[in-house]
Design a protein around this motif. Structure first.
Motif, PDB file in Angstrom:
ATOM      1  N   ARG A  42     -29.746  27.533  18.166  1.00 34.55           N
ATOM      2  CA  ARG A  42     -28.876  27.095  19.239  1.00 34.55           C
ATOM      3  C   ARG A  42     -28.071  25.892  18.754  1.00 34.55           C
ATOM      4  NH1 ARG A  42     -29.753  27.280  25.113  1.00 34.55           N
ATOM      5  NH2 ARG A  42     -31.887  27.909  24.805  1.00 34.55           N
ATOM      6  N   CYS A  43     -26.754  25.977  18.901  1.00 34.71           N
ATOM      7  CA  CYS A  43     -25.904  24.837  18.540  1.00 34.71           C
ATOM      8  C   CYS A  43     -26.204  23.699  19.501  1.00 34.71           C
ATOM      9  CB  CYS A  43     -24.431  25.227  18.620  1.00 34.71           C
ATOM     10  SG  CYS A  43     -23.314  23.827  18.456  1.00 34.71           S
ATOM     11  N   PRO A  44     -26.574  22.506  18.981  1.00 36.08           N
ATOM     12  CA  PRO A  44     -26.920  21.391  19.872  1.00 36.08           C
ATOM     13  C   PRO A  44     -25.735  20.906  20.675  1.00 36.08           C
ATOM     14  CG  PRO A  44     -27.231  20.778  17.549  1.00 36.08           C
ATOM     15  CD  PRO A  44     -26.665  22.162  17.559  1.00 36.08           C
ATOM     16  N   SER A  45     -24.542  21.229  20.237  1.00 38.37           N
ATOM     17  CA  SER A  45     -23.346  20.739  20.903  1.00 38.37           C
ATOM     18  C   SER A  45     -22.918  21.631  22.070  1.00 38.37           C
ATOM     19  CB  SER A  45     -22.218  20.604  19.883  1.00 38.37           C
ATOM     20  OG  SER A  45     -21.036  20.176  20.504  1.00 38.37           O
ATOM     21  N   CYS A  46     -22.915  22.943  21.863  1.00 38.32           N
ATOM     22  CA  CYS A  46     -22.404  23.839  22.906  1.00 38.32           C
ATOM     23  C   CYS A  46     -23.483  24.787  23.437  1.00 38.32           C
ATOM     24  CB  CYS A  46     -21.214  24.638  22.380  1.00 38.32           C
ATOM     25  SG  CYS A  46     -21.630  25.807  21.065  1.00 38.32           S
ATOM     26  N   ASP A  47     -24.710  24.714  22.878  1.00 35.70           N
ATOM     27  CA  ASP A  47     -25.818  25.558  23.334  1.00 35.70           C
ATOM     28  C   ASP A  47     -25.600  27.036  23.044  1.00 35.70           C
ATOM     29  OD1 ASP A  47     -27.480  23.589  24.091  1.00 35.70           O
ATOM     30  OD2 ASP A  47     -27.180  23.810  26.244  1.00 35.70           O
ATOM     31  N   LEU A  56     -23.047  21.241  14.142  1.00 29.16           N
ATOM     32  CA  LEU A  56     -21.937  21.846  14.854  1.00 29.16           C
ATOM     33  C   LEU A  56     -21.749  23.283  14.398  1.00 29.16           C
ATOM     34  CD1 LEU A  56     -19.244  19.000  14.680  1.00 29.16           C
ATOM     35  CD2 LEU A  56     -20.665  19.619  16.642  1.00 29.16           C
ATOM     36  N   CYS A  57     -21.551  24.184  15.352  1.00 27.79           N
ATOM     37  CA  CYS A  57     -21.238  25.550  14.968  1.00 27.79           C
ATOM     38  C   CYS A  57     -19.756  25.634  14.613  1.00 27.79           C
ATOM     39  CB  CYS A  57     -21.580  26.517  16.102  1.00 27.79           C
ATOM     40  SG  CYS A  57     -20.529  26.351  17.552  1.00 27.79           S
ATOM     41  N   ASP A  58     -19.345  26.779  14.129  1.00 28.19           N
ATOM     42  CA  ASP A  58     -17.946  26.940  13.703  1.00 28.19           C
ATOM     43  C   ASP A  58     -16.995  26.671  14.868  1.00 28.19           C
ATOM     44  OD1 ASP A  58     -18.743  27.459  11.187  1.00 28.19           O
ATOM     45  OD2 ASP A  58     -18.344  29.613  11.235  1.00 28.19           O
ATOM     46  N   ASN A  59     -17.396  27.075  16.075  1.00 29.74           N
ATOM     47  CA  ASN A  59     -16.550  26.853  17.250  1.00 29.74           C
ATOM     48  C   ASN A  59     -16.338  25.382  17.534  1.00 29.74           C
ATOM     49  OD1 ASN A  59     -15.907  29.473  17.969  1.00 29.74           O
ATOM     50  ND2 ASN A  59     -17.755  29.727  19.199  1.00 29.74           N
ATOM     51  N   CYS A  60     -17.445  24.604  17.489  1.00 30.25           N
ATOM     52  CA  CYS A  60     -17.361  23.184  17.805  1.00 30.25           C
ATOM     53  C   CYS A  60     -16.601  22.417  16.718  1.00 30.25           C
ATOM     54  CB  CYS A  60     -18.755  22.582  17.948  1.00 30.25           C
ATOM     55  SG  CYS A  60     -19.656  23.181  19.375  1.00 30.25           S
ATOM     56  N   ARG A  61     -16.735  22.872  15.477  1.00 36.00           N
ATOM     57  CA  ARG A  61     -16.158  22.137  14.364  1.00 36.00           C
ATOM     58  C   ARG A  61     -14.640  22.337  14.325  1.00 36.00           C
ATOM     59  NH1 ARG A  61     -19.065  24.267  10.343  1.00 36.00           N
ATOM     60  NH2 ARG A  61     -20.833  22.951  10.800  1.00 36.00           N
TER      61      ARG A  61
HETATM   62 ZN   LIG Z   1     -21.246  24.683  19.030  1.00 33.82          ZN
END
Ligand SMILES: [Zn+2]
Length: 63
Positions: free
Chosen positions: A34-39, A57-62
């Protein structure tokens, strides 16, 4: 692949008879975290930066 798990997450828990903790362990076993930023559930390697270090960070958050 990760998207499929997200969509069917609660249904899968019911089918497998797992609680959230056991499910996350199962996902970890399959290199999904689970991405800690966006779950969002993403492949573990997506939480690594270009240097191969975990930046959480996942690719989306980055992007
Ligand atoms: Zn994310």
């Amino acid at each position: 692949m990760a998207t499929g798990y997200v969509d069917g997450f609660e249904r899968a828990m019911g089918v497998l008879g797992l609680d959230v903790e056991a499910m996350e362990e199962w996902l970890l076993d399959h290199n999904i975290e689970r991405c800690p930023s966006c779950d969002w559930f993403v492949a573990s390697h997506e939480l690594l930066n270009d240097e191969g270090e975990i930046d959480g960070l996942c690719d989306n958050c980055r992007s």
